[in-house]
Design an enzyme around this catalytic site. Structure first.
Site, short mmCIF file in Angstrom:
data_model
loop_
_atom_site.label_atom_id
_atom_site.label_comp_id
_atom_site.label_asym_id
_atom_site.label_seq_id
_atom_site.Cartn_x
_atom_site.Cartn_y
_atom_site.Cartn_z
CG PHE A 181 -1.99 0.98 1.23
CD1 PHE A 181 -3.09 0.82 0.41
CD2 PHE A 181 -1.92 2.11 2.04
CE1 PHE A 181 -4.12 1.75 0.40
CE2 PHE A 181 -2.94 3.04 2.03
CZ PHE A 181 -4.05 2.87 1.22
CE1 TYR A 190 -9.69 2.89 6.33
CE2 TYR A 190 -8.81 3.65 8.42
CZ TYR A 190 -8.65 3.41 7.07
OH TYR A 190 -7.45 3.67 6.48
CG ASP A 195 -0.90 -3.11 6.10
OD1 ASP A 195 -2.05 -3.44 6.42
OD2 ASP A 195 -0.63 -2.00 5.61
C1 LIG Z 1 -6.26 1.29 4.11
C2 LIG Z 1 -4.87 0.87 4.25
C3 LIG Z 1 -3.99 1.61 5.03
C4 LIG Z 1 -4.52 2.89 5.62
O1 LIG Z 1 -3.78 3.59 6.46
P1 LIG Z 1 -4.35 4.73 7.40
O2 LIG Z 1 -3.14 5.15 8.09
O3 LIG Z 1 -5.39 4.11 8.27
O4 LIG Z 1 -4.97 5.79 6.54
C5 LIG Z 1 -2.70 1.14 5.19
N1 LIG Z 1 -2.30 -0.03 4.61
C6 LIG Z 1 -3.14 -0.75 3.82
C7 LIG Z 1 -2.70 -2.03 3.21
C8 LIG Z 1 -4.45 -0.31 3.62
O5 LIG Z 1 -5.28 -1.02 2.86
#
Ligand SMILES: *Cc1c(COP(=O)(O)O)cnc(C)c1O
Length: 423
Positions: free
Chosen positions: A128, A234, A209
């Site tokens: 990500f 979320y 993650d």
């Molecule tokens: C949605 C997502 C995030 C989001 O990070 P935030 O710090 O909560 O905005 C991080 N890693 C992955 C793989 C995601 O899908």
């Protein structure tokens, strides 16, 4: 009636999670909306509404600052629900706090600190973006190098690739490896056990993650011997927009790791207000600040609902929804030029299925105009998320029928090619 619709109805009739659909809120003004993006933002559980009203009226409203007697342990209490009800680990190994990216930063730095003298962090190019940026930042600030594995966007990263990446580095030079358990784009599940073993064989710390995994598939942290993990609440956990994330630190590592943001919520005898930082030995040493109580209670309700339904049952239905969607794809969409961009094997896939088409962005807009909410992901992917607690097989049938109509008539070509700010 077509056979595929009959099958959808039979699958819905036999669904052991069917009762959970009524535990969520649905907008009256769009009764026919089909929501296939619960992996970006889950729907609100009804229990969350009740809990937040109680929080406002009875706790914040009436208790005022005395409410902190109860809220002070929220990060740990909700963390314990996530630990035992969602992630399959022990109480005292998980906290609800900060956000996924901030937790990634805290744990990545803590891991690098624990491997002094090593100069490499490994991730992959399918990770990500926020993770890639955070890891770039950690490497830059510490004078380390970020090695990036080239991953197949449809099939996800493999243990062989991780082994090869470690082998390509000088001996004993890799400090940290950080990857997604379920790939955000394709839904591919990485082999947590084999990759963690590869990291450990190289003397590195493994940081997972779990953003697209938590609440969707089992996360075998314990059996894999995983060191660290982070995630958000979320998505599949229905915690609400911007709800806090979580972190996991295996119990035996806690005392030896130090995170870089030395806040008062990690401090021993916090209310002594002493000068020197002296973190508690338990998981709370990974806390920084006052817990965001409103978002925290919302996230906790979402986690409780998932724990009640059971991750195994959720994952089983998620796999069935994906298989059914792939049947519809094979029958209706492959002949129209779409291509499956996720693993076909349900054991290798999280709770979403991704399709490839060069006009994916236009198709995404046309599908939304037809009352279906999917997700577009770069470069040319249509991401279709199933939320086993509230998605029905009949909805999947109807959504794919609308998609077939759009692509067969090329009606997506009437939509702009230029992308909007948020996709
Ligand atoms: C949605 C997502 C995030 C989001 O990070 P935030 O710090 O909560 O905005 C991080 N890693 C992955 C793989 C995601 O899908």
């Amino acid at each position: 009636m077509d056979d595929l619709l009959t099958r959808a109805q039979a699958l819905d009739a036999a669904d052991p999670l069917a009762e959970y659909r009524a535990r969520f809120f649905y907008p009256e003004q769009e009764p026919d909306l089909i929501y296939l993006d619960g992996n970006s933002l889950g729907r609100p559980p009804l229990a969350t509404r009740e809990r937040l009203i109680k929080l406002l009226d009875e706790e914040w409203g009436a208790d005022l600052v005395r409410g902190w007697d109860r809220w002070i342990t929220l990060a740990r209490d909700a963390g314990d629900t996530l630990a035992t009800g969602v992630l399959g680990v022990e109480p005292g190994e998980v906290l609800l706090c900060d956000t996924a990216s901030v937790n990634l930063y805290k744990l990545a730095v803590a891991a690098c600190e624990a491997r002094p003298g090593r100069s490499v962090i490994i991730t992959d190019d399918d990770n990500f973006p926020s993770d890639q940026y955070v890891l770039q930042g950690v490497a830059a600030a510490r004078g380390m190098r970020l090695e990036v594995i080239k991953t197949d966007l449809d099939l996800g990263v493999t243990a062989d690739q991780v082994r090869a990446a470690i082998a390509a580095c000088p001996a004993d030079d890799v400090a940290l490896i950080s990857l997604q358990h379920v790939a955000y784009r394709s839904g591919a599940i990485a082999d947590m056990a084999a990759i963690t073993r590869a990291a450990h064989d190289g003397g590195a710390i493994m940081l997972w993650d779990l953003c697209h995994a938590a609440g969707a598939v089992p996360t075998p942290l314990r059996d894999s011997g995983a060191d660290l993990a982070i995630g958000c609440t979320y998505k599949h956990l229905n915690g609400g927009p911007g709800a806090p994330g979580f972190l996991y630190v295996r119990r035996d590592l806690q005392e030896s790791l130090r995170q870089p943001i030395w806040g008062w919520f990690g401090q021993a005898n916090q209310f002594d207000m002493g000068f020197d930082y002296d973190p508690v030995p338990t998981v709370e040493r990974f806390l920084v600040s006052s817990t965001p109580v409103m978002g925290g209670y919302a996230a906790w309700e979402g986690a409780k609902l998932t724990a009640e339904a059971g991750v195994d049952r959720i994952a089983a239905k998620g796999a069935q929804l994906g298989q059914y969607a792939i049947e519809l794809f094979d029958e209706w969409l492959a002949p129209l030029g779409l291509r499956l961009a996720s693993p076909r094997d349900p054991a290798r896939r999280g709770a979403h299925v991704t399709l490839h088409h060069e006009a994916a962005w236009q198709i995404c807009q046309a599908w939304k105009a037809a009352g279906v909410i999917p997700d577009f992901r770069t470069p040319d992917r249509l991401r279709i998320g199933f939320a086993p607690l509230y998605t029905t097989f009949a909805e999947v049938h109807e959504a794919f029928a609308r998609l077939r109509t759009i692509v067969a008539a090329s009606s997506h070509l009437a939509f702009p090619v230029t992308r909007s700010r948020i996709t």
